[in-house]
Design a protein around this motif. Structure first.
Motif, mmCIF file in Angstrom:
data_model
loop_
_atom_site.group_PDB
_atom_site.id
_atom_site.type_symbol
_atom_site.label_atom_id
_atom_site.label_comp_id
_atom_site.label_asym_id
_atom_site.label_seq_id
_atom_site.Cartn_x
_atom_site.Cartn_y
_atom_site.Cartn_z
ATOM 1 N N THR A 173 85.779 81.516 16.926
ATOM 2 C CA THR A 173 86.522 82.665 16.408
ATOM 3 C C THR A 173 87.456 83.237 17.462
ATOM 4 O OG1 THR A 173 84.640 83.158 14.962
ATOM 5 C CG2 THR A 173 86.274 84.895 15.262
ATOM 6 N N PHE A 178 89.437 81.160 11.886
ATOM 7 C CA PHE A 178 88.769 80.593 10.710
ATOM 8 C C PHE A 178 87.301 80.206 10.892
ATOM 9 C CE2 PHE A 178 91.024 76.939 12.647
ATOM 10 C CZ PHE A 178 89.973 76.058 12.829
ATOM 11 N N VAL A 180 84.915 81.887 11.685
ATOM 12 C CA VAL A 180 84.042 82.988 11.279
ATOM 13 C C VAL A 180 83.594 82.841 9.831
ATOM 14 C CG1 VAL A 180 85.810 84.593 10.421
ATOM 15 C CG2 VAL A 180 83.739 85.488 11.536
ATOM 16 N N VAL A 181 84.320 82.058 9.028
ATOM 17 C CA VAL A 181 83.936 81.916 7.618
ATOM 18 C C VAL A 181 82.578 81.238 7.468
ATOM 19 C CG1 VAL A 181 86.362 81.799 6.923
ATOM 20 C CG2 VAL A 181 85.091 79.682 7.272
ATOM 21 N N ALA A 182 82.118 80.523 8.485
ATOM 22 C CA ALA A 182 80.808 79.869 8.387
ATOM 23 C C ALA A 182 79.666 80.858 8.545
ATOM 24 C CB ALA A 182 80.691 78.773 9.459
ATOM 25 N N TRP A 183 79.921 81.968 9.212
ATOM 26 C CA TRP A 183 78.842 82.914 9.525
ATOM 27 C C TRP A 183 78.116 83.440 8.289
ATOM 28 C CZ3 TRP A 183 78.695 88.217 8.362
ATOM 29 C CH2 TRP A 183 77.584 88.887 8.880
#
Length: 222
Positions: A173, A178, A180-183
């Protein structure tokens, strides 16, 4: 004479020293990224009319003079990428050296992504290495530098190394937003399995690492 007693032929590529199949993905990645880099070299650009943020920002932000990102020169990318690019401006050779240094970095990122995908989905790893889209993906900007920690976060998450998953999410991040979308997907999966402590460890580690990488630059150049 019957054929039942004939010895079976040896299986193909069973020699211990035969590493050709293993090298093929690296050959493909090297070819694709090499093509993209050659197209961006100063003498080749007029012939291919190719565009890249590498070249555009190097020229318009006067990176040949090595201005400090965020402090002396504007930079719209997150901090780890900004400082990485600044470090690459010091490679000798002017614009040519800058392009070659970025190409080497992107090649290393592509190889790292391949290694990570092999541990998640070997079939997709082979597709990754074989796709000619790497010509563009590796040389239009620095997305591969963000994809690498994104994949590393998934690998460590799958291995139940929650703190390291948080570290890699924060690094990704701080390079490109992008990852961060996995968090939320990771945290939701852990919460659904009742592993609230693991979700807290992942989130806490990611927060601490992200603050550590961002706060110094935010304070110096708010």
């Amino acid at each position: 004479m019957t054929t039942s007693n004939r010895p079976a032929p040896p299986p193909a590529s069973t020699a211990p020293g035969d590493a050709t199949p293993r090298t093929i993905p690296y050959v493909f990645m090297t070819i694709w990224i090499g093509i993209g880099v050659v197209m961006l070299l100063p003498g080749m650009q007029p012939h291919f009319a190719s565009y890249s943020d590498w070249i555009n920002l190097y020229r318009t932000r006067h990176w040949a003079q090595h201005p400090l990102p965020y402090l002396r020169q504007s930079m719209e990318y997150p901090v780890l990428l900004g400082w990485t690019v600044w470090a690459l401006t010091w490679v000798p050779g002017g614009e040519t050296g800058f392009v070659l240094a970025n190409g080497l970095l992107m090649w290393g990122c592509a190889v790292g992504v391949f290694w990570g995908l092999q541990r998640i989905s070997p079939r997709h790893a082979l597709w990754w290495a074989a796709t000619p889209l790497l010509i563009v993906l590796a040389t239009q900007n620095w997305d591969l530098w963000g994809i690498l920690p994104f994949i590393a976060a998934w690998v460590t998450y799958e291995r139940h190394r929650w703190a390291w998953a948080g570290v890699w999410l924060a690094v990704g991040t701080a390079v490109k937003l992008f990852p961060v979308v996995a968090w939320p997907f990771m945290v939701y999966a852990l919460w659904k399995r009742g592993e609230v402590g693991a979700a807290a460890r992942l989130t806490g580690t990611a927060t601490v690492v992200w603050l550590a990488t961002n706060v110094p630059t935010l304070l110096a150049a708010p």
